[in-house]
Design an enzyme around this catalytic site. Sequence first.
Site, PDB file in Angstrom:
ATOM      1  N   CYS A 252      -9.815   0.532   8.257  1.00 29.02           N
ATOM      2  CA  CYS A 252      -9.935   1.828   8.624  1.00 29.02           C
ATOM      3  C   CYS A 252     -10.271   2.686   7.757  1.00 29.02           C
ATOM      4  CB  CYS A 252      -8.212   1.289   8.416  1.00 29.02           C
ATOM      5  SG  CYS A 252      -7.936   0.680   6.731  1.00 29.02           S
TER       6      CYS A 252
ATOM      7  N   GLU B  87       1.223  -0.877  -0.159  1.00 34.20           N
ATOM      8  CA  GLU B  87      -0.256   0.012   0.293  1.00 34.20           C
ATOM      9  C   GLU B  87       0.884   1.315  -0.309  1.00 34.20           C
ATOM     10  OE1 GLU B  87      -3.918  -2.354   2.738  1.00 34.20           O
ATOM     11  OE2 GLU B  87      -2.210  -1.180   3.907  1.00 34.20           O
TER      12      GLU B  87
END
Length: 623
Positions: free
Chosen positions: A406, A310
């Site tokens: 998240c 990521e």
Amino acid sequence: MEFVQVADVKLNDPTWSRQFALVRDIVLPYMWEILNDRIEHAEKSHCIENFKVAAGKSADKYYGVVFLDTDLYKWIEAVSYCLTVERNAELEMLCDYAIDLIKDAQEPDGYLNTYYTSIAPEKRWSNLMEGHELYCAGHLIEAAVAYFKATGKDTLLKISRKFADLIDRTFGKDKRRGYPGHPEIELALIRLYEVSQDKKYLNLAGYFLNERGVGENIFVEECNKEDHAYIFPEMAHFKADYFQSQAPVREQCCASGHAVRGMYLYSAMADYARLTDDQDLAAACEKIYENTITRQMYVTGGVGAAKLGERFTSDFDLPADSAYAETCASIGLMLFSSRMWLLNGKKTNYDIWEQALYNTVLSGIGRDGHHFFYVNPLEVVPQTIAHNPTLSHVKTQRQKWFSVACCPPNLARILTSIPGYIYALDGDCLYILSHLGSSFNKGGFYVNLVRKSDEYTLTIEGEPKKIFLRLPENSNMVSDQIKDYKDGYFIIQHTGGKQEYSYSLIPKVRILRAHPSVSAAAGKLCVQRGETVYCAEQVDNAKPLSALRLPADAVFSEENVDWLDENMPILKTVGYSESEKNWDQTLYSSQSCVYESRVITLIPYSQWGNRGENEMRVWLTEK
């Protein structure tokens, strides 16, 4: 220089009042049900149950990733911003219930982490690289500060300070050496310092920043221990730059590693530099920010190109179809941009703030408030995604929830905190940074900004002030009253009393090209209205979208449609489509292209995917 706080600002903007209400009335109640595992066919959360397990109130076992506690903390923070605007007895009651549960899960010495308490109490602080203990602590602190400011209730604040005091006793000079694998505690400690005025929290934030990348790398030392076991096996292959620990923070000059970690770290660096007048740290922030927005940012305000890790990759590596561009990373870019504005006052920082907000961040939440994007690509072909495992991270539709969730609660907290980023005060100067309909009354100084379409009426009442109205990128401001302009701001000399000022803020439509080094966008164009990026969806245009050709001199008409807000018109122009005639059973050919005239319809990128599964494309081939 400081922002006018969320609690002081009242939204009256047609679009953003609706967005705020969507989060308050739909998103937050939905998330509460998710956190309690009461939504069918959604990914299991187990977040509330984990707190019950840690508190000894459930015989169940811990479930989920190590940082799952933060889903609840971010939810509380988002609720807090709603409560500053209007008390909501039901949401406040749920928060108080959750806070009691959090209190019961806290250990006597102040430690609070449901994963380690439930699964590995003997491993406390042993894996700073992956364990996310300090990251979770940071989100606890941010929630506590927000809830205290909203309600005056200090139970959660006391819980967070007890934990922060334990961290302060544990880490620092002549104590245990360490810094977080996932930055966040630094931002939170600075907020705790600002609300408590206890300088030890600012000093602890400074310790974590200053220790990072200095001497022997903490994470290498952890991994070399005989009993070390990876929580995330892929971490074994990541180098120090993934954790932004490859060099001392003042020597770093470009965005690197995990995009969310980077944005949170750089935001804290900017905060700390401003509060301590650290010019070397400020200079590092300037370099990193410049690299981010001129070399590693998508036109949609997304950052972090690669799925694996990521993460940021290299300058100009911005693929469209495999883009990761995590929603949380763009929220982090908003945090970094707002803090850079506090640091240097450059209006460009807020152009980037809005570019991230109006595109990738808004794309993260569906219009129903029940579905979310984690990954934000700039090109989607559903058939390809269904059969190409290298694109498995790309979703063609927003999801109800995620096993790593998240982004949804992070969206809730940033969208409800927007009122706290509109205005700033600096002595006898007022800055209007984002032209959202809103008002505030602070110390007898009253401001009311009313928006009707592109027309604005600004009412100022109070002592003399110099007022700076930021001119957003790609917009024109027209006013018979406001003429002075400097460095990206129109300037009003308010002489005192009550005055009314009128102006128009008209978004321009323009066609953009990418830097020649962005190979993924070579020979392609994208369209932007104001700071809103537009895209083509299959539902409005014949597929394949790859056949569309956009003239560089295209002229667009604007049209309002019933499924989009008034300030989100669709755009139409006459372009072309490459004909598929004579291509039957042929994959490659030397034949000349045949073009057919076609109306091309574009919608705001943030709104794609709200009408079922479709092809989508931001960059269109130039004709």
